[in-house]
Design a protein around this motif. Structure first.
Motif, PDB file in Angstrom:
ATOM      1  N   GLY A 114      52.922 176.002 -60.554  1.00 10.66           N
ATOM      2  CA  GLY A 114      53.415 176.129 -59.235  1.00 10.66           C
ATOM      3  C   GLY A 114      55.066 175.868 -59.019  1.00 10.66           C
ATOM      4  N   TYR A 172      57.305 181.879 -60.130  1.00 10.83           N
ATOM      5  CA  TYR A 172      57.060 180.489 -60.282  1.00 10.83           C
ATOM      6  C   TYR A 172      55.989 180.682 -61.704  1.00 10.83           C
ATOM      7  N   PRO A 211      51.343 178.921 -54.631  1.00 11.79           N
ATOM      8  CA  PRO A 211      52.260 179.364 -53.248  1.00 11.79           C
ATOM      9  C   PRO A 211      52.125 180.863 -53.159  1.00 11.79           C
ATOM     10  N   THR A 212      51.595 181.211 -51.666  1.00  9.36           N
ATOM     11  CA  THR A 212      51.698 182.507 -51.536  1.00  9.36           C
ATOM     12  C   THR A 212      52.709 183.024 -50.557  1.00  9.36           C
ATOM     13  N   GLY A 213      53.349 182.010 -49.517  1.00 13.90           N
ATOM     14  CA  GLY A 213      54.365 182.273 -48.778  1.00 13.90           C
ATOM     15  C   GLY A 213      53.657 183.072 -47.462  1.00 13.90           C
ATOM     16  N   ASP A 236      59.895 184.059 -50.599  1.00 10.31           N
ATOM     17  CA  ASP A 236      58.698 183.948 -49.541  1.00 10.31           C
ATOM     18  C   ASP A 236      57.543 183.124 -50.346  1.00 10.31           C
ATOM     19  N   LEU A 237      57.857 182.425 -51.541  1.00 15.01           N
ATOM     20  CA  LEU A 237      56.926 181.668 -52.161  1.00 15.01           C
ATOM     21  C   LEU A 237      55.895 182.342 -52.626  1.00 15.01           C
ATOM     22  N   ASN A 238      56.167 183.528 -53.230  1.00 15.16           N
ATOM     23  CA  ASN A 238      55.066 184.677 -53.778  1.00 15.16           C
ATOM     24  C   ASN A 238      55.718 185.251 -55.030  1.00 15.16           C
ATOM     25  N   HIS A 290      69.967 174.159 -56.263  1.00 15.11           N
ATOM     26  CA  HIS A 290      68.470 174.002 -56.608  1.00 15.11           C
ATOM     27  C   HIS A 290      67.757 174.831 -55.591  1.00 15.11           C
ATOM     28  N   GLU A 291      68.054 174.664 -54.213  1.00 13.50           N
ATOM     29  CA  GLU A 291      67.174 175.452 -53.178  1.00 13.50           C
ATOM     30  C   GLU A 291      67.681 176.617 -53.247  1.00 13.50           C
ATOM     31  N   GLU A 337      58.938 176.520 -59.368  1.00 15.64           N
ATOM     32  CA  GLU A 337      59.900 177.669 -59.302  1.00 15.64           C
ATOM     33  C   GLU A 337      61.130 177.292 -60.404  1.00 15.64           C
ATOM     34  N   TRP A 375      64.105 171.143 -49.603  1.00  9.20           N
ATOM     35  CA  TRP A 375      63.096 172.260 -49.672  1.00  9.20           C
ATOM     36  C   TRP A 375      63.446 173.443 -48.983  1.00  9.20           C
ATOM     37  N   HIS A 376      62.786 174.715 -49.304  1.00  6.21           N
ATOM     38  CA  HIS A 376      63.041 175.697 -48.869  1.00  6.21           C
ATOM     39  C   HIS A 376      61.794 176.534 -48.621  1.00  6.21           C
ATOM     40  N   THR A 377      61.899 177.529 -47.557  1.00  7.02           N
ATOM     41  CA  THR A 377      60.667 178.154 -47.046  1.00  7.02           C
ATOM     42  C   THR A 377      61.206 179.375 -46.467  1.00  7.02           C
ATOM     43  N   ILE A 386      58.452 174.654 -50.600  1.00  6.88           N
ATOM     44  CA  ILE A 386      58.435 174.071 -52.044  1.00  6.88           C
ATOM     45  C   ILE A 386      59.802 173.116 -51.840  1.00  6.88           C
ATOM     46  N   VAL A 387      59.551 171.856 -52.495  1.00  2.00           N
ATOM     47  CA  VAL A 387      60.310 170.850 -52.359  1.00  2.00           C
ATOM     48  C   VAL A 387      61.061 170.674 -53.623  1.00  2.00           C
ATOM     49  N   THR A 388      62.288 169.958 -53.524  1.00  4.02           N
ATOM     50  CA  THR A 388      62.834 169.261 -54.741  1.00  4.02           C
ATOM     51  C   THR A 388      62.558 168.020 -54.714  1.00  4.02           C
ATOM     52  N   ILE A 413      71.313 169.364 -54.966  1.00  9.31           N
ATOM     53  CA  ILE A 413      70.028 170.065 -54.343  1.00  9.31           C
ATOM     54  C   ILE A 413      70.226 171.056 -53.509  1.00  9.31           C
ATOM     55  N   ASP A 432      62.886 173.982 -60.222  1.00 11.71           N
ATOM     56  CA  ASP A 432      62.000 173.052 -60.329  1.00 11.71           C
ATOM     57  C   ASP A 432      61.851 172.672 -61.753  1.00 11.71           C
ATOM     58  N   ARG A 448      54.348 176.252 -44.900  1.00 10.18           N
ATOM     59  CA  ARG A 448      54.442 176.054 -46.505  1.00 10.18           C
ATOM     60  C   ARG A 448      56.039 175.707 -47.039  1.00 10.18           C
TER      61      ARG A 448
END
Lengths: 318, 173
Positions: free
Chosen positions: A261, A257, B169-171, A252-254, A242-243, A263, A194-196, B34-36, A239, A266, B32
């Motif tokens: 949801g 995507y 997701p907003t982050g 920043d997940l915003n 991918h990340e 990305e 995962w990433h964040t 995002i996963v693989t 993997i 994904d 939060r």
């Protein structure tokens, strides 16, 4: 007279008060805008440059949308934190060979950077896809062998605050765990990585978790006989690619995507396209320098959108 | 009055500065990510979709293909007996009406040739005139026979107060 004077004084005081209030509100708003749209990134030349985050070319109609957030522009540094035992862990892949192979994956001359595959990321505005390994450190179980998401963040934070790795807002930090380490929020049953991002020491740090897939080959490896004779490293490479692709385009997940949801990477997870050799027998679909890899495709944000192995190449559905 | 105005100005100034100070100082693990998803989640997401779409179409051939001979359904409904394969198939083909569904939060565990698949199914459905819409927590046990997978048993339980789906997701919190 006293009353009139007092009244006019009240008006003046109120005007001053509201003017100050408006100025403060404007200053607050302006600083928030600046923080959102730009930041300083290192150039590697001894000074830093300001990068505009949000102002990039936005294309539409390719099955993925921009949601206003930042991307990672320019050259992006990749840092590794080898967590656990990567010298003589319980699986054969918990060793130096894996360390060397994955360093080569993002090598500036022989790695995926500047490959046609990495160039797929250039369809996301100012993303260049230039990824360069810039350093690594080790962490021998400082948070134990059962990690939570929060502890993964602590591993990154400790590596930066201790000075083992630089604090880099335009870098991606990978926490890579040996096969005897579990990530208790679903590694092997729900996810392989995962990433964040999080604010660490006042800087927006992007980081990812990827565990050694030899812990659960059926879940996180496409083949146990792999192109580099190292199923752990070969499994992790896909993997990690991918990340990295997702961190570039949605750090920043915003940012980028789709309506579900998903990305960019994904949308092509576990899809490899045509390979040289048979999957299960050391098949590969990418060659960077002298090394062959089996790496999932990435979503190209052009020509209507699709998964491909190289920028401008044919789209494949599996 | 001057003192009052100055006082309020100071208060507002302090209040306005607090968020920027806090964001600059405190670590911000926002929880939060995002996963693989695993290869198995990808595989069984596809199989569960196919199976549920066959239920939706009331298509006997693929339903039979997906069901093990020993298939049974367990639910918390009294008297607590399992629903045997033939009864489940009959209800699905004649009485159930699945209008729409969505599969979420899947996890898969492999134990030998058996896969333990858990997920939440959100559906709009009715059966024998009764509304069956809502969220269900489902656990399926799949077994492998050569190249094909079949469901050996399903455990399904309604979720009374399902958590609201998280927004995209907003982050940022």
């Amino acid at each position: 007279m006293k009353s009139a004077c007092h009244s006019s004084f009240n008006v003046a005081a109120n005007r001053t008060f509201f003017t100050l209030l408006l100025v403060l509100l404007w200053v607050s708003h302006a600083s928030a805008q600046t923080a959102h749209t730009s930041h300083m990134v290192p150039t590697g030349k001894g000074w830093s440059e300001e990068h505009a985050y949000a102002s990039h070319t936005v294309v539409t109609g390719n099955g993925i949308s921009w949601h206003g957030g930042s991307i990672m522009p320019g050259n992006v540094q990749v840092y590794y934190i080898w967590y656990g035992n990567w010298m003589s862990g319980p699986k054969p892949s918990d060793n130096q060979k894996t360390v060397d192979l994955l360093k080569a994956l993002f090598d500036t001359t022989d790695g995926m950077s500047r490959s046609g595959y990495a160039r797929i990321n250039t369809t996301y505005g100012n993303v260049t896809g230039n990824l360069a390994w810039a350093g690594s450190t080790t962490d021998k179980y400082s948070q134990g062998s059962r990690l939570s998401d929060a502890r993964v963040g602590t591993v990154v934070s400790n590596a930066i605050s201790s000075g083992k790795l630089p604090k880099d807002a335009n870098g991606i930090y990978f926490v890579l765990t040996s096969s005897d380490v579990s990530e208790t929020s679903g590694f092997c049953s729900y996810y392989c990585g995962w990433h964040t991002s999080a604010s660490i020491s006042g800087t927006d740090i992007k980081y990812a978790f990827v565990g050694n897939p030899d812990r659960c080959p059926s879940a996180c490896e496409m083949q146990t006989i792999s192109p580099n004779n190292d199923s752990g490293a070969d499994g992790m490479a896909s993997i990690m690619a991918h990340e990295a692709e997702e961190a570039l385009t949605d750090p920043d997940l915003n940012a980028w995507y789709d309506s579900r949801g998903a990305e960019n990477a994904d949308k092509c997870a576990w899809k490899f396209g045509p390979t040289t050799g048979t999957i299960g027998s050391g098949a590969y679909n990418q060659t960077f320098g002298s090394l062959h890899w089996l790496i999932q495709m990435n979503w190209e944000n052009a020509r209507g959108g699709g998964c491909d192995q190289t920028l401008g190449g044919p789209f494949y559905t599996r | 009055m001057t003192r009052t105005a100055a006082f309020f100005t100071m208060v507002f100034a302090v209040l306005l500065l607090i968020p920027s100070f806090a964001s600059a100082q405190a670590p911000k693990p926002d929880g939060r990510r995002i996963v693989t998803t695993t290869r198995l989640v990808a595989l069984f997401s596809d199989l569960e979709q196919q199976w549920t779409q066959a239920m939706q179409r009331r298509d006997a051939a693929p339903l039979n293909k997906f069901l093990s001979d020993e298939f049974e359904l367990w639910t918390p409904a009294p008297p607590g007996d399992p629903v045997p394969r033939e009864d489940w198939l009959h209800d699905t083909l004649t009485a159930s009406h699945l209008q729409s569904f969505q599969i979420q939060q899947m996890a898969v565990r492999m134990v030998g040739d058996t896969a333990l698949v858990s997920f939440v199914q959100r559906q709009k459905a009715d059966a024998n005139g009764q509304d069956r819409s809502g969220d269900y927590f489902i656990v399926d046990l799949w077994t492998q026979h050569g190249d094909t997978w079949q469901v050996l048993v399903r455990y399904a339980s309604p979720i009374k107060n399902p958590p609201q789906p998280s927004p995209p997701p907003t982050g940022k919190q």
